[in-house]
Write a protein that holds these residues in place. Structure first.
Motif, short mmCIF file in Angstrom:
data_model
loop_
_atom_site.label_atom_id
_atom_site.label_comp_id
_atom_site.label_asym_id
_atom_site.label_seq_id
_atom_site.Cartn_x
_atom_site.Cartn_y
_atom_site.Cartn_z
N CYS A 148 0.83 -1.21 0.00
CA CYS A 148 0.00 0.00 0.00
C CYS A 148 0.86 1.25 0.00
O CYS A 148 0.70 2.14 0.85
CB CYS A 148 -0.93 0.00 1.21
N PHE A 200 -5.38 -0.45 -8.25
CA PHE A 200 -6.59 0.23 -7.76
C PHE A 200 -7.59 0.40 -8.88
O PHE A 200 -7.28 0.28 -10.07
CB PHE A 200 -6.22 1.60 -7.17
N PRO A 208 -8.50 -0.85 -3.25
CA PRO A 208 -8.44 0.61 -3.31
C PRO A 208 -9.29 1.14 -4.46
O PRO A 208 -9.27 0.60 -5.56
CB PRO A 208 -6.96 0.89 -3.54
N GLY A 224 -10.70 2.25 0.65
CA GLY A 224 -10.25 0.88 0.47
C GLY A 224 -9.34 0.43 1.60
O GLY A 224 -9.14 1.16 2.57
N CYS A 240 -6.16 0.15 1.69
CA CYS A 240 -4.94 0.96 1.81
C CYS A 240 -5.31 2.35 2.33
O CYS A 240 -6.24 2.97 1.83
CB CYS A 240 -4.25 1.11 0.46
N PHE A 279 -5.57 6.23 2.74
CA PHE A 279 -5.39 7.39 1.87
C PHE A 279 -5.36 8.66 2.73
O PHE A 279 -6.05 8.76 3.74
CB PHE A 279 -6.55 7.53 0.88
N VAL A 308 -0.86 7.53 -0.77
CA VAL A 308 -1.21 6.16 -0.39
C VAL A 308 -0.22 5.70 0.67
O VAL A 308 0.99 5.76 0.47
CB VAL A 308 -1.15 5.21 -1.60
#
Length: 338
Positions: free
Chosen positions: A54, A200, A233, A291, A293, A295, A325
């Motif tokens: 990620c 993603f 993601p 998602g 990961c 952000f 990310v």
């Protein structure tokens, strides 16, 4: 003689009735799908997007409804509006050079455009040598209302297609939820960052401005796209004709649950101080991300600058953010302005 006239009249009435049924029941779209156009590709299976690193270099993301984004669209709009495209807008050919310059100044990695038309019009404002385009094609027909672009040098495309915002989401060019209403879709691309392997889903959309269509569009978007953020993601751009203070926004974005499925880039940028009129609660264009990961955003801004002659560039403002990310970005209390 009268017999022949009756036969002609009956034939014409039958043809008109057939045409009405074809239009109302989306017959020509179905015929096109079965005779070579094909039905829409299914959205990616999130379970097959394996756990990944990620981390990636910052993602520069932009969304812009350019207003009548081609000479063809502008001409059609003028035809149905008594020869004028609006109140005080300049022709597309006049606005185009500065729109191209404005977009280029941000160097977006991911770009969602709305109200675009044919490929040539899109490439007139975004360099075809630098960006790959995802749009709908059926033979020579091109429908780029929700054109999606990404930097070719940075991303590897894994899959791409459209989800049609209507009662028949898999039927290309499907009409909206109200019969004979505007055709709308969510454009998507599954992308992999070449340098990091970060994979993603990038989505761009343009909801209809009529509640009879955008209400069910929000529900469909939530069911088909937003839910994917539970396992992969997702980055979303678009003109949703929906402000962020509404139930409809909370529904399509997934901010009605905790943790939210998608979050507004404004929030991810630690809610920078902006004039009330620029706040997402008063705007209908949004960039969202979510998602497994984490952000965050280094920057969020609306570019409200007009054309150099003071006229409006579009009836929407370009929206820009830099997504990070991985570890959260340092809060930007006063993000740099364009």
């Amino acid at each position: 003689m009268l017999t022949w006239l009756k036969r002609i009249a009956i034939t014409l009435l039958a043809l008109l009735a057939l045409l009405f049924v074809l239009l109302r029941q989306q017959g020509w779209q179905t015929v096109a799908a079965y005779t070579g156009g094909g039905f829409a590709r299914p959205l990616p299976d999130a379970s097959k997007v394996q756990a990944q690193n990620c981390h990636a270099q910052p993602l520069r993301v932009m969304s812009f409804n350019v207003m009548y984004g081609s000479a063809v669209i502008e001409s059609l709009a003028a035809t149905f509006r008594g020869g004028s495209t609006g109140k005080d807008e300049l022709p597309w050919s006049v606005r185009l050079p500065e729109i191209r310059e404005r977009i280029a100044s941000y160097q977006p990695d991911l770009l969602g455009l709305q109200e675009m038309g044919e490929d040539d019009a899109i490439h007139a404002i975004v360099d075809a040598g630098q960006y790959s385009l995802v749009s709908y094609h059926l033979g020579g027909f091109q429908y780029g209302d929700s054109a999606l672009l990404y930097k070719t040098a940075r991303f590897e495309p894994l899959d791409a297609a459209q989800l049609w915002l209507g009662n028949s989401p898999e039927l290309p060019m499907s009409l909206g939820f109200r019969r004979l209403s505007m055709i709308r879709y969510a454009n998507w691309a599954l992308l992999r960052d070449k340098s990091s392997g970060f994979t993603f889903l990038f989505v761009n959309s343009h909801f209809d401005n009529a509640s009879v269509n955008k209400e069910p569009s929000a529900t469909l978007f939530r069911e088909r796209i937003t839910q994917l953020a539970k396992a992969m993601p997702v980055i979303v751009t678009g003109d949703f004709n929906t402000t962020a203070d509404t139930e409809r926004y909370r529904r399509f974005s997934g901010t009605d649950v905790q943790p939210p499925l998608l979050q507004n880039a404004y929030t991810l940028a630690h809610s920078p101080t902006v004039e009330p009129a620029l706040h997402p609660d008063k705007r209908i264009d949004h960039i969202l991300a979510g998602g497994p990961c984490p952000f965050s955003a280094e920057q969020w801004l609306l570019d409200t600058r007009p054309l150099k002659n003071g006229k409006m560039m579009s009836d929407h403002d370009a929206l820009f953010t830099i997504l990070q990310v991985g570890e959260p970005a340092t809060p930007a209390t006063n993000p740099p302005q364009p």
